[in-house]
Design an enzyme around this catalytic site. Structure first.
Site, PDB file in Angstrom:
ATOM      1  N   CYS A  97       0.870  -1.175   0.000  1.00 32.43           N
ATOM      2  CA  CYS A  97       0.000   0.000   0.000  1.00 32.43           C
ATOM      3  C   CYS A  97       0.912   1.231   0.000  1.00 32.43           C
ATOM      4  O   CYS A  97       1.700   1.413   0.925  1.00 32.43           O
ATOM      5  CB  CYS A  97      -0.864  -0.048   1.261  1.00 32.43           C
ATOM      6  SG  CYS A  97      -1.915   1.398   1.487  1.00 32.43           S
ATOM      7  N   CYS A 207      -0.810   3.889  -6.585  1.00 30.24           N
ATOM      8  CA  CYS A 207      -1.694   3.244  -5.611  1.00 30.24           C
ATOM      9  C   CYS A 207      -1.900   1.828  -6.120  1.00 30.24           C
ATOM     10  O   CYS A 207      -2.145   1.635  -7.328  1.00 30.24           O
ATOM     11  CB  CYS A 207      -3.024   3.983  -5.548  1.00 30.24           C
ATOM     12  SG  CYS A 207      -4.311   3.104  -4.640  1.00 30.24           S
TER      13      CYS A 207
END
Ligand code: DGL
Length: 296
Positions: A97, A207
């Site tokens: 992440c 992302c």
């Protein structure tokens, strides 16, 4: 805050064995975690490169998206999930992440007793690849505002202009398994069109949820944008780290499906893993409470 004791991936020979030394357990799993389903794009790359590794994947979907949360919340979740994975016997952790990496990897790295790999937007490869010297950057608000990201730009952007666009709404769409609805396409177009109009020839997916939108991006931009996604580089970094710590598993008999865990009901995870990764596996619900903020 307390530090998790000896990782169970490192078992000690009995104390009365002469020259007792810690022996790494190469068969222990690698933990991979994301705020939700995005880290599955990293898991896909890890499985391709390291097919003999056992994997435990945690999607913190109950708390996604992280990209609009505050720093303390993200750090508390990263720490709690890291500790939980260590308690499950993980020998290494991939923080799959960008947002959690930007916000909390330094803090967590100091406190967990296993090697860690984080994910960062591919500023350097994008700057190296762009011919027009205009690059689009899609990432969460938290990632774009972080000092880690600013320092990446300072170090590697060079003469490239980066058009940084927070991808509001995109994580939520992927969490719903929406990778092609008209609403999603309109939202994505509103983010990509200004980049294309400004002459961008490269797009960084900052992302881990966004690689699941690659087909939608192609539909909008055709071949005008080369896409930079760091999941393969992350898998390579994990490989280096496992080798450096003598933790790499080479026993092919251990090949099996990843253990999928979710802090939510796991239904979207099951669907996305089946449709985009061709992995038909059940998803376990897990409760991973955060520590009280003062304990983090
Ligand atoms: N996959 C996460 C990332 O790479 C998404 C963050 C979020 O939940 O907003 O940043």
């Amino acid at each position: 805050m307390s530090v998790v004791a000896v990782p169970s991936a490192v078992s000690a020979l009995s104390a009365d064995t002469p020259n007792a030394r810690a022996v790494p357990d190469t068969s222990a799993p690698v933990g991979i975690f994301d705020s939700g389903l995005g880290g599955l794009s990293v898991l896909r790359a890890v499985r391709a490169l390291l097919p003999h590794e056992r994997l435990i994947y945690v999607a913190d979907s109950l708390h996604a998206p992280y990209g609009e949360r505050d720093d303390a919340f993200i750090t508390a979740r990263t720490m709690a999930i890291g500790e939980w994975l260590v308690a499950q016997g993980a020998k290494a952790l991939v923080v799959a992440c960008n947002t959690a990496t930007a916000q909390s990897i330094a803090f967590v790295r100091e406190r967990l007793a296993i090697p860690l790999v984080g994910v960062e937007p591919g500023v350097k490869p994008a700057a190296a690849a762009s011919k027009t010297r205009v690059v689009g950057m899609l990432a969460t608000q938290v990632t774009l505002k972080s000092t880690r990201f600013q320092s990446l730009l300072d170090r590697y952007a060079g003469d490239c202009r980066f058009i940084c666009q927070p991808g509001h709404g995109l994580v939520q769409a992927v969490e719903r398994c929406d990778t092609s609805s008209p609403q999603l396409m309109a939202l994505l177009e509103s983010y990509l069109r200004p980049m294309l109009d400004a002459g961008a020839d490269t797009l960084v997916l900052g992302c881990t949820h966004y690689p699941f939108l690659d087909r939608a991006i192609r539909e909008i931009a055709g071949e005008r944008l080369q896409i930079v996604d760091t999941s393969v580089a992350v898998a390579r970094q994990l490989e280096r780290l496992l080798d450096a710590n003598a933790l790499r598993n080479t026993d092919a008999s251990l090949e099996r499906l990843p253990r999928f865990c979710s802090t939510a009901d796991g239904e979207s995870q099951r669907q996305l893993a089946a449709s985009l990764l061709q992995l038909n596996a059940s998803v376990e619900h897990v409760d991973i409470p955060s520590r009280a903020p003062q304990a983090v």
